[in-house]
Design a protein around this motif. Structure first.
Motif, PDB file in Angstrom:
ATOM      1  N   GLY A  31     -27.029 -63.064 -33.388  1.00 51.41           N
ATOM      2  CA  GLY A  31     -25.965 -62.078 -33.494  1.00 51.41           C
ATOM      3  C   GLY A  31     -25.578 -61.825 -34.939  1.00 51.41           C
ATOM      4  N   PRO A  32     -24.389 -61.260 -35.131  1.00 56.72           N
ATOM      5  CA  PRO A  32     -23.944 -60.900 -36.486  1.00 56.72           C
ATOM      6  C   PRO A  32     -23.465 -62.121 -37.282  1.00 56.72           C
ATOM      7  N   VAL A  33     -24.333 -62.633 -38.128  1.00 56.85           N
ATOM      8  CA  VAL A  33     -24.011 -63.815 -38.929  1.00 56.85           C
ATOM      9  C   VAL A  33     -24.168 -63.473 -40.407  1.00 56.85           C
ATOM     10  N   SER A  34     -23.150 -63.801 -41.193  1.00 61.62           N
ATOM     11  CA  SER A  34     -23.211 -63.652 -42.646  1.00 61.62           C
ATOM     12  C   SER A  34     -23.258 -65.047 -43.261  1.00 61.62           C
ATOM     13  N   VAL A  35     -24.159 -65.240 -44.215  1.00 57.92           N
ATOM     14  CA  VAL A  35     -24.244 -66.507 -44.936  1.00 57.92           C
ATOM     15  C   VAL A  35     -23.901 -66.222 -46.394  1.00 57.92           C
ATOM     16  N   GLU A  36     -22.888 -66.894 -46.889  1.00 61.53           N
ATOM     17  CA  GLU A  36     -22.457 -66.722 -48.277  1.00 61.53           C
ATOM     18  C   GLU A  36     -22.600 -68.046 -49.015  1.00 61.53           C
ATOM     19  N   ILE A  37     -23.258 -67.988 -50.142  1.00 65.67           N
ATOM     20  CA  ILE A  37     -23.462 -69.171 -50.976  1.00 65.67           C
ATOM     21  C   ILE A  37     -22.575 -69.042 -52.208  1.00 65.67           C
ATOM     22  N   VAL A  38     -21.773 -70.058 -52.472  1.00 64.93           N
ATOM     23  CA  VAL A  38     -20.880 -70.058 -53.633  1.00 64.93           C
ATOM     24  C   VAL A  38     -21.610 -70.742 -54.789  1.00 64.93           C
ATOM     25  N   PRO A  39     -21.897 -69.982 -55.868  1.00 65.06           N
ATOM     26  CA  PRO A  39     -22.576 -70.580 -57.022  1.00 65.06           C
ATOM     27  C   PRO A  39     -21.786 -71.774 -57.566  1.00 65.06           C
ATOM     28  N   ASP A  40     -22.494 -72.841 -57.854  1.00 64.62           N
ATOM     29  CA  ASP A  40     -21.901 -74.076 -58.384  1.00 64.62           C
ATOM     30  C   ASP A  40     -20.906 -74.732 -57.435  1.00 64.62           C
ATOM     31  N   GLY A  41     -20.783 -74.224 -56.223  1.00 62.41           N
ATOM     32  CA  GLY A  41     -19.854 -74.803 -55.253  1.00 62.41           C
ATOM     33  C   GLY A  41     -20.370 -76.122 -54.717  1.00 62.41           C
ATOM     34  N   THR A  42     -19.453 -77.023 -54.439  1.00 61.23           N
ATOM     35  CA  THR A  42     -19.794 -78.309 -53.850  1.00 61.23           C
ATOM     36  C   THR A  42     -19.294 -78.328 -52.405  1.00 61.23           C
ATOM     37  N   HIS A  43     -19.239 -79.486 -51.808  1.00 62.28           N
ATOM     38  CA  HIS A  43     -18.781 -79.615 -50.427  1.00 62.28           C
ATOM     39  C   HIS A  43     -17.288 -79.310 -50.346  1.00 62.28           C
ATOM     40  N   GLN A  44     -16.831 -78.846 -49.217  1.00 64.89           N
ATOM     41  CA  GLN A  44     -15.428 -78.500 -48.943  1.00 64.89           C
ATOM     42  C   GLN A  44     -14.929 -77.407 -49.887  1.00 64.89           C
ATOM     43  N   LEU A  45     -15.559 -76.261 -49.770  1.00 64.93           N
ATOM     44  CA  LEU A  45     -15.192 -75.112 -50.599  1.00 64.93           C
ATOM     45  C   LEU A  45     -13.716 -74.772 -50.483  1.00 64.93           C
ATOM     46  N   MET A  46     -13.172 -74.915 -49.271  1.00 57.96           N
ATOM     47  CA  MET A  46     -11.775 -74.516 -49.048  1.00 57.96           C
ATOM     48  C   MET A  46     -10.785 -75.425 -49.770  1.00 57.96           C
ATOM     49  N   LEU A  47     -11.232 -76.580 -50.221  1.00 56.27           N
ATOM     50  CA  LEU A  47     -10.355 -77.496 -50.961  1.00 56.27           C
ATOM     51  C   LEU A  47     -10.597 -77.460 -52.460  1.00 56.27           C
ATOM     52  N   TYR A  48     -11.870 -77.389 -52.856  1.00 56.89           N
ATOM     53  CA  TYR A  48     -12.210 -77.561 -54.268  1.00 56.89           C
ATOM     54  C   TYR A  48     -12.632 -76.289 -54.985  1.00 56.89           C
ATOM     55  N   HIS A  49     -12.808 -75.210 -54.240  1.00 56.89           N
ATOM     56  CA  HIS A  49     -13.246 -73.945 -54.842  1.00 56.89           C
ATOM     57  C   HIS A  49     -12.441 -72.779 -54.258  1.00 56.89           C
ATOM     58  N   THR A  50     -11.152 -72.989 -54.120  1.00 54.53           N
ATOM     59  CA  THR A  50     -10.299 -71.991 -53.475  1.00 54.53           C
ATOM     60  C   THR A  50     -10.287 -70.660 -54.220  1.00 54.53           C
ATOM     61  N   ASP A  51     -10.477 -70.681 -55.530  1.00 56.83           N
ATOM     62  CA  ASP A  51     -10.453 -69.449 -56.313  1.00 56.83           C
ATOM     63  C   ASP A  51     -11.582 -68.498 -55.913  1.00 56.83           C
ATOM     64  N   VAL A  52     -12.661 -69.034 -55.392  1.00 58.88           N
ATOM     65  CA  VAL A  52     -13.784 -68.222 -54.927  1.00 58.88           C
ATOM     66  C   VAL A  52     -13.762 -68.090 -53.404  1.00 58.88           C
ATOM     67  N   TYR A  53     -13.472 -69.187 -52.725  1.00 55.49           N
ATOM     68  CA  TYR A  53     -13.566 -69.233 -51.265  1.00 55.49           C
ATOM     69  C   TYR A  53     -12.560 -68.314 -50.568  1.00 55.49           C
ATOM     70  N   ILE A  54     -11.314 -68.355 -50.994  1.00 53.73           N
ATOM     71  CA  ILE A  54     -10.287 -67.554 -50.313  1.00 53.73           C
ATOM     72  C   ILE A  54     -10.574 -66.056 -50.414  1.00 53.73           C
ATOM     73  N   PRO A  55     -10.874 -65.519 -51.599  1.00 51.54           N
ATOM     74  CA  PRO A  55     -11.211 -64.084 -51.643  1.00 51.54           C
ATOM     75  C   PRO A  55     -12.470 -63.738 -50.844  1.00 51.54           C
ATOM     76  N   LEU A  56     -13.447 -64.639 -50.832  1.00 47.81           N
ATOM     77  CA  LEU A  56     -14.673 -64.414 -50.075  1.00 47.81           C
ATOM     78  C   LEU A  56     -14.361 -64.278 -48.583  1.00 47.81           C
TER      79      LEU A  56
END
Length: 66
Positions: A31-56
């Motif tokens: 079905g409709p699946v989007s895969v987004e990769i955060v450059p230089d992102g580590t595990h738990q994007l929602m905790l450690y990369h919020t500046d990129v993850y939340i807008p994404l």
């Protein structure tokens, strides 16, 4: 078959859940699946990369509503 949009995210530097695993899991969902990769992102994007993850996630949600 899945008809609900799904967003799968992964950090490029995630050693716990590598990109290949996320990509394969997303392909199995079907079905409709989007895969987004955060450059230089580590595990738990929602905790450690919020500046990129939340807008994404916000942009993806907004796209689903239009």
């Amino acid at each position: 078959m899945n008809t609900t949009p799904v967003l799968a995210t992964c950090g490029e530097a995630d050693l716990i859940t590598p990109y290949d695993y996320v990509k394969e899991a997303a392909s199995k969902i079907g079905g409709p699946v989007s895969v987004e990769i955060v450059p230089d992102g580590t595990h738990q994007l929602m905790l450690y990369h919020t500046d990129v993850y939340i807008p994404l996630v916000d942009k993806w949600i907004q796209a689903q509503l239009t």
